[in-house]
Design an enzyme around this catalytic site. Structure first.
Site, short mmCIF file in Angstrom:
data_model
loop_
_atom_site.label_atom_id
_atom_site.label_comp_id
_atom_site.label_asym_id
_atom_site.label_seq_id
_atom_site.Cartn_x
_atom_site.Cartn_y
_atom_site.Cartn_z
N ALA A 83 0.81 -1.22 0.00
CA ALA A 83 0.00 0.00 0.00
C ALA A 83 0.84 1.27 0.00
CB ALA A 83 -0.92 0.01 1.22
N LYS B 202 1.55 9.48 -3.40
CA LYS B 202 0.32 9.38 -4.19
C LYS B 202 -0.39 10.69 -4.49
CE LYS B 202 -3.18 8.66 -0.61
NZ LYS B 202 -4.38 7.89 -0.28
N LYS C 288 -5.37 6.50 -11.80
CA LYS C 288 -4.42 7.35 -12.51
C LYS C 288 -3.38 6.56 -13.28
CE LYS C 288 -5.15 11.17 -9.33
NZ LYS C 288 -6.34 10.52 -8.71
N SER D 198 -10.08 9.40 2.74
CA SER D 198 -8.67 9.08 3.01
C SER D 198 -7.85 10.35 3.18
CB SER D 198 -8.10 8.22 1.87
OG SER D 198 -8.13 8.93 0.65
N ARG D 199 -6.78 10.23 3.91
CA ARG D 199 -5.92 11.38 4.20
C ARG D 199 -5.39 12.01 2.91
NH1 ARG D 199 -2.80 8.87 7.21
NH2 ARG D 199 -1.05 8.55 5.80
N ARG E 133 -4.95 21.65 -11.22
CA ARG E 133 -3.59 21.65 -10.69
C ARG E 133 -2.65 20.91 -11.65
NH1 ARG E 133 -4.20 19.03 -4.87
NH2 ARG E 133 -5.20 17.45 -6.19
N ASN F 240 -11.03 7.22 -5.99
CA ASN F 240 -10.79 8.13 -4.87
C ASN F 240 -11.29 7.49 -3.58
OD1 ASN F 240 -10.22 10.95 -3.85
ND2 ASN F 240 -12.37 10.75 -3.28
N LYS G 297 2.80 4.55 -11.16
CA LYS G 297 1.93 3.45 -10.75
C LYS G 297 1.66 2.49 -11.91
CE LYS G 297 0.42 2.78 -7.26
NZ LYS G 297 1.01 2.00 -6.14
#
Length: 254
Positions: A4, A8, A50, A94-95, A173, A90, A62
């Site tokens: 994991a 990212k 992605k 998640s952080r 972005r 998504n 990735k």
């Protein structure tokens, strides 16, 4: 083993390319070597939408990682180590993801929106874990498992997180896509459909023709793609708002 670890966040990867490659590519190679050396039986590597037709460094690393884990099934030789990939959208709450970001700005009354057309896939932690267990139970080696999950417009995510906030358009972005993709048409020839998920089989060694890997799946249409803007399932703001209310204590901590 569940792999994991990753650099990212898209802008983080764009501005720190050496570190991104070290973690996502070299790190994957190190893990594959360690698992083969130690005789690990099954390895599931967590990937991302992605990695499909990547437009940024994170996605490119990735994709390289996915290819390494698929190739690891040949690299392991006579060892009984098997590698597969689980591809996510998504991760809700998640952080570093958009939901905790919007919630952190809710009291300001203004939320930055990159583009009103932008869409993303949404997956809960529980769905992600279920797909990993599916991979461990099913893998022969080299498969990419893709969960069927709903899409959302980013503006609808913002409305769920802060219904009263004003939206300020700030532009996309560096490295961001307008829409994400789980499966591209290039992979349609090797993609099989199952109840609740898809499975992309490896083109190498003609493994995509292997009945054991196919395991009752139905080959998708040759023009098939799984993109966040052409999805057949959509999550509403009301549904997400209910999920936020039930999970507020865990959001941003995973």
């Amino acid at each position: 083993v569940v792999h994991a670890a990753a650099t990212k966040i898209v802008p983080t990867a764009e501005y720190n390319p050496f570190e991104c490659v070290k973690t996502n590519v070299i790190g994957a190679m190190n893990l594959i070597d360690a698992c083969v050396d130690q005789g690990v039986k099954r390895v599931a590597a967590l990937s991302t939408d992605k990695a499909s037709s990547p437009a940024n460094l994170y996605g490119a690393t990735k994709l390289a990682s996915d290819k390494l884990f698929i190739g690891g099934n040949s690299y392991s030789g006579t060892q009984d180590t098997r590698f597969s990939v689980v591809r996510y959208g998504n991760g809700m709450g998640s952080r570093g993801s958009v939901i905790p970001f919007f919630l952190s700005l809710a009291e300001s009354g203004v939320l930055p929106i990159t583009d009103v057309r932008m869409t993303r896939f949404m997956i809960t932690l529980e769905q992600g874990v279920d797909l990993v267990w599916r991979a461990f139970d099913d893998m022969v080696g080299g498969e990419i498992y893709v969960k069927k999950i709903p899409s959302m417009k980013v503006v609808d995510v913002a409305r769920a997180a802060a219904p009263e906030a004003r939206h300020e358009i700030v532009g996309i972005r560096p490295g961001e896509k307008l829409h994400e993709q789980m499966i591209g048409t290039e992979d349609a020839l090797y993609t099989y459909e199952y109840d609740g998920y898809y499975k992309i089989l490896p083109a190498i060694h003609d493994w995509f023709k292997d009945p054991q890997r196919i395991n009752g799946g139905r080959l998708v249409d040759p023009h098939f793609s799984d993109s966040s803007d052409n999805n057949t399932e959509w999550m509403s703001s009301a549904t997400l708002q209910s999920w936020i209310a039930q999970n507020r204590g865990k959001i941003g901590k995973i």
